[in-house]
Structures are given as C-alpha cells and as structure tokens.
Design an enzyme around this catalytic site. Structure first.
Site, short mmCIF file in Angstrom:
data_model
loop_
_atom_site.label_atom_id
_atom_site.label_comp_id
_atom_site.label_asym_id
_atom_site.label_seq_id
_atom_site.Cartn_x
_atom_site.Cartn_y
_atom_site.Cartn_z
N LYS A 18 17.59 -2.99 -6.23
CA LYS A 18 18.73 -3.79 -5.76
C LYS A 18 19.07 -4.88 -6.77
O LYS A 18 20.20 -5.32 -6.88
CB LYS A 18 18.34 -4.48 -4.45
CG LYS A 18 18.38 -3.60 -3.25
CD LYS A 18 18.34 -4.44 -1.99
CE LYS A 18 16.98 -5.05 -1.80
NZ LYS A 18 16.61 -5.53 -0.52
N ARG A 19 18.02 -5.35 -7.44
CA ARG A 19 18.20 -6.43 -8.40
C ARG A 19 19.24 -6.08 -9.49
O ARG A 19 19.93 -6.94 -10.00
CB ARG A 19 16.84 -6.71 -9.03
CG ARG A 19 16.69 -8.03 -9.66
CD ARG A 19 15.24 -8.48 -9.69
NE ARG A 19 14.88 -9.26 -8.51
CZ ARG A 19 15.30 -10.48 -8.25
NH1 ARG A 19 16.14 -11.08 -9.07
NH2 ARG A 19 14.92 -11.13 -7.17
#
Ligand code: GLU
Length: 551
Positions: free
Chosen positions: A265-266
């Site tokens: 997700k980063r």
C-alpha cells in the site's frame, strides 16, 4: 507420522487468506498456483477464511476476496458459500466459526501434557523480552514454572477469571522442514519455543488453527508464501503431537517491485505524496480528504491515508496510483485472463520461450519443480503489453461486450449517458489504441460533459486556436459553416464534407486539431470524424460556438 500418510489421498490444496484489506496480487498468485495444482491433479481446491484475528478481519473483506478470486476465474470446490460456489463437508470455512472444533484439540493437548495454561500479563512478557535483549539473547518462552504449576492452582486461577493463554510445550530436538521448492531446512533445538496456541480471548492462534484445519480438510499440499516457511516448524511439532498427517510443503517466492522493494500500500502513498508536493497542495481539494486528516498526513511521512481517501484525492489531482490489489487491476481495466497469465510467470515458467497461455494450459502444466526459489519482480510494463495484445486480439464484438460490462460496473454514469449506437461507435474508434478496458472511459469524459459545462485546456487553446497564420480559430469558423450544412452526420459523410477544405489547407491537422479542441476541450480524442459523429450534430455545433465565443 510422515508425509507419506497422504500419499494415497487425492490432492487437496487450500488458499487461506486472512480477510483484512484487499486481495493482494501476491495472494492471488498463491491462490492461482494452489488452484492449478489441485485441478491439474484432479484434486480439490479449498478456500478457507482465516479470521481468527477478529480486530483485523471483516465480512466485507472476506466477500471482497471471494469476488476477486471468482473474477480471476479461480473457482473453489469447498469454501464459503457464494453464488453457487463453495459449501462442502468440511466446513464451516470461516475459522471464527470453528472454535468448538479447536477446543476439542486444545483439550487433547492439555490432557497429554503437550500444552499448558500460562498467566503472564503483557507487561510481564515485555519485561522478559527486555531481559533477554539485555543479555543479547533472543527471547524464548520455555515455561518451566508454568508447567510445574499444580493443576489445582491452575484451575483456581482460571475459575477466578484470570486471563490465560494456552501454550504448546515444544519438546527438545531439532526440527526439519521438507519443502518441495526450497529443499530441506533444519531449525536447531531451542529455535521454536513454547508458543501460544490459544489467545486470552479464546481464539486459536494462526499456527494452531491452520494445523487443525489442514488436517480436517484433508489438505495434502500446503502451497503458500515464503514468509511462512519458518512457521512450518511450529506446524510440524503440532502435527506430531496431535498425530496428524503431514502435508507436503511448497513455499512460493514473494513478488517484489522491480527495485526490490515490497509491493505494498505504501507504493500508493509515495505516488500520492509526490503528486501533492509537485502541485504544492497545502490543503485538500474540497470533498476529498478531511482537512485535519490531510494536514496530519502531510506532516507525518509514516502515516498513510486510507484507501478511499487516497483514491478520491488522487482522482481530484489527476494522480494515477499504482495497482497493488486485484481490485485495483480490475478497476484499471486489466483482463482477468491476462492477470492470471502474467502472475503465473511471477515465480514459475512453463519452460522454453512460451509466455502466453491460458489457465487451461496452467492447469495441465503447473508443477512445483519449476517454481523458482528467488523473489519474482513484478514488471508492470510487461503486464500492460500483455493486456494490450489481448485487447488487440479481440473481435469487435468481444471488445464491445467486455468494455460495456466493465463500464456498467465501473462507470455507470458514463454508460447511462450514451446511446447504444454512440457507445458502439466510441468502442470502434477506441479499440485500436486501447491498452486497458478503462482507457476509453478515462479519456473520453468530454463526451458525457454537458455542452454548456465543457471547459478548454488553456495550452490546447493557445496552440491550436490562437496559434497559426491564419489562426486555428479562423479555420474552425470555416469548418463550422461546412458542418452546419451537413444533413447526414455519419463518419463517412462528415469526412467527405470536410475533406476538400482540409485538402485546400494542405494538412488535415489544420482543421482536425481546432475542431478536436473545440468539441473535447483537449488536444487528444478519438479520430476527429468519429468524435463528431459520436457527439452528434447539435452538441458538436454548440461546443464549437461556445469555443469560438470564448476566444
Ligand atoms: N492466513 C495466512 C495468510 O494470509 C495463510 C497462511 C497459510 O497459508 O498457511 O498469510
């Protein structure tokens, strides 16, 4: 007991996601390999939802996982019941609904002395960990004093409502893990301590539930991500204590970004932060993210916006977030068969130069001996090229059907504003350039914009309408006069009406670009005659008039 105990059984594999968040492409690849292996051996593929971490699990996530798998074409023989899939004799397939089953096995281990209650509080455990760290030693819970505790005292403390976990008593000895992909590895004695098998909330830990369920569901082959390799040691000692059969293990390589970082997700957050910085945004566009949340996020680079907030902000500022989850790829217009094909190549290959194949082929040829040991690199450019090729190979009717089904799901407003004929023309005009099923919608919002609400890109206006000698605006006005006289508004008649004028200017672009900017607001659109035909006469003329007036 040895792995050979399963040798006479038909193959059973399982995909066992923990339902938090969305199905990551790495998880999808695990599911695909488990499915292909089972199907290739006329076996059974089980979907089991590992929701024992109640705080992190949600029904919405479970349904999302099921939908994503079915969209990819990965059906399951046993699992949660959903639209005709799943069910089965070994359910329930949600671990949170199997607590009474786990309880039976806890009792067996407590009775045999292979497990015991332990009462350390979180603070006490933290202190023990700190002590070990001070001595430069890894923390290992050995539990001599807990095991020595008199049964009556244990009972008294439990009856008194004291919080307790159940720990497994790991016996002395090295533990060898046999892995069909990674080979064998032996963990020295003492590496596996007396680990928790039942948490204080009464739920089993992952290690315990996975072992019980794999046995009761008859799982013969455990194919899962490499990050679980070391966990197998705990599973093996539990299997032995419970006199369970040992499944065959195969730990699959992880999937990384090309730069070697984890696909997470980063990655979305990074892209969003960069776009926000480039635009110099200090407050969020209205209706996207809560301003307080936004400023806290801006200040602290370690925080992330939740997915919905991130997406609405990205949309508002024109940032394109990298796809990470199956759902992202679906929204971006990737084809499920292409995703499956591409994911198969992340960690496996059929040998030779063959790269394009379908899941029927995968079912027949997938084998553990060709799974690689090292991490796979997720090559987005290649995926996009695969998608482009698959779209270009579609027949006209297939393309229309698939874009339309994508549109109905992802862009209902767009679909509702176009007639069937307009939509088909748009598909025809876009097929040749489409790399995804979504581009057509993203690139053509001007079509559904109300004529009176259309705005023009400043750069496009200055280049194609104010620029030139005579200016583009002069040509636009002349083209408008010709168009006004056209009674037949088909691509062919528009072309034959405008062609002589275009030829007289020596360059079709001299009228195509001013017209395109006037009716679409941008300098890129489907071929100009198609664009005009799709918009219709009234809309086209109205837009041209407004554009001329705005100059
Ligand atoms: N629930 C685990 C996960 O999502 C699955 C582990 C396993 O397959 O044993 O990572």
């Amino acid at each position: 007991m040895t792995p050979s105990d399963h040798s006479a059984s038909a193959v059973v594999t399982r995909f066992a996601p923990s339902p938090s968040g969305h199905l990551h492409v790495g998880g999808a690849r695990t599911a695909l390999f488990c499915w292909a292996f089972a199907k290739g051996h006329a076996g059974t593929f089980v979907l089991r939802i590992e929701d024992t971490d109640q705080k992190r699990s949600s029904d919405a996530a479970s349904i999302g996982f099921v939908k994503d798998l079915l969209w990819l074409g990965i059906g399951f023989d046993e699992g949660p019941e959903y639209q005709g899939q799943g069910g089965g004799a070994n359910g329930p397939y949600f671990q949170a609904q199997r607590l009474d089953i786990y309880q039976r096995y806890f009792e067996m281990l407590l009775a045999s002395g292979d497990a015991y209650y332990a009462f350390e509080s979180a603070d006490e455990l933290t202190a023990l960990r700190a002590e070990a760290k001070g001595k430069n030693q890894p923390f290992r819970y050995t539990g001599e004093s807990a095991r020595a505790r008199a049964p009556a005292e244990v009972q008294r403390r439990l009856d008194g409502g004291e919080a307790a976990v159940i720990r497994f008593h790991t016996r002395a000895g090295a533990i060898t893990i046999h892995d069909e992909i990674l080979g064998d590895a032996t963990l020295p004695e003492g590496e596996v301590d007396d680990f928790v098998i039942r948490k204080a909330d009464g739920f089993p830990t992952y290690h315990f539930a996975v072992v019980v369920d794999d046995e009761l569901m008859g799982v013969t082959h455990v194919l899962r991500a490499q990050e679980h390799f070391n966990n197998s040691a705990k599973h093996i000692v539990l299997q032995d204590a419970l006199k369970f059969r040992r499944p065959i293990y195969g730990h699959l390589p992880l999937i990384f970004n090309p730069d070697g970082s984890k696909m997470s997700k980063r990655d979305k957050d990074k892209v969003l932060r960069k776009a926000v910085a480039e635009k110099g945004l200090t407050s969020p566009p209205v209706g996207t993210v809560d301003p307080l949340v936004f400023s806290a996020w801006l200040k602290d680079k370690n925080t992330q916006l939740d997915l919905e907030a991130a997406q609405s902000l990205a949309l508002a500022i024109g940032a394109v977030l990298p796809e990470i989850n199956v759902d992202d790829f679906r929204k971006s217009g990737y084809l499920p068969e292409v995703i499956c094909n591409f994911l198969s190549l992340n960690g496996w290959s059929p040998g030779g130069d063959l790269e394009k194949f379908d899941t029927e082929f995968l079912k027949k040829h997938f084998d553990l001996s060709r799974v690689v040991k090292t991490a796979a690199k997720f090559d987005r450019t290649k995926l996009l090229a695969f998608n482009l090729d698959a779209i270009q190979a579609m027949s006209r009717d297939d393309f229309i059907a698939r874009v339309s089904s994508h549109g109905r799901e992802m862009h209902p407003e767009f679909m509702s504003k176009l007639t069937d004929a307009q939509f088909r023309s748009l598909c025809d005009a876009s097929h040749e350039r489409s790399k995804t099923l979504d581009e057509l919608f993203r690139a053509n919002t001007f079509i559904i914009t109300a004529d009176d609400a259309l705005t023009w890109d400043e750069k496009a206006i200055s280049k194609h309408l104010r620029g030139g000698e005579p200016t583009g605006a002069v040509h636009l006005a002349a083209a408008r006069a010709i168009l006004a006289g056209c009674s037949d508004w088909s691509v062919a008649s528009l072309e034959s009406a405008l062609k002589p004028f275009a030829q007289s200017l020596g360059n079709v672009g001299k009228i195509a670009q001013p017209l395109r900017v006037a009716v679409s607001g941008e300098s890129v659109s489907p071929p100009i005659y198609d664009t005009l035909a799709i918009l219709g006469k009234a809309s086209s003329l109205r837009r041209i008039d407004r554009c001329l007036a705005s100059l």
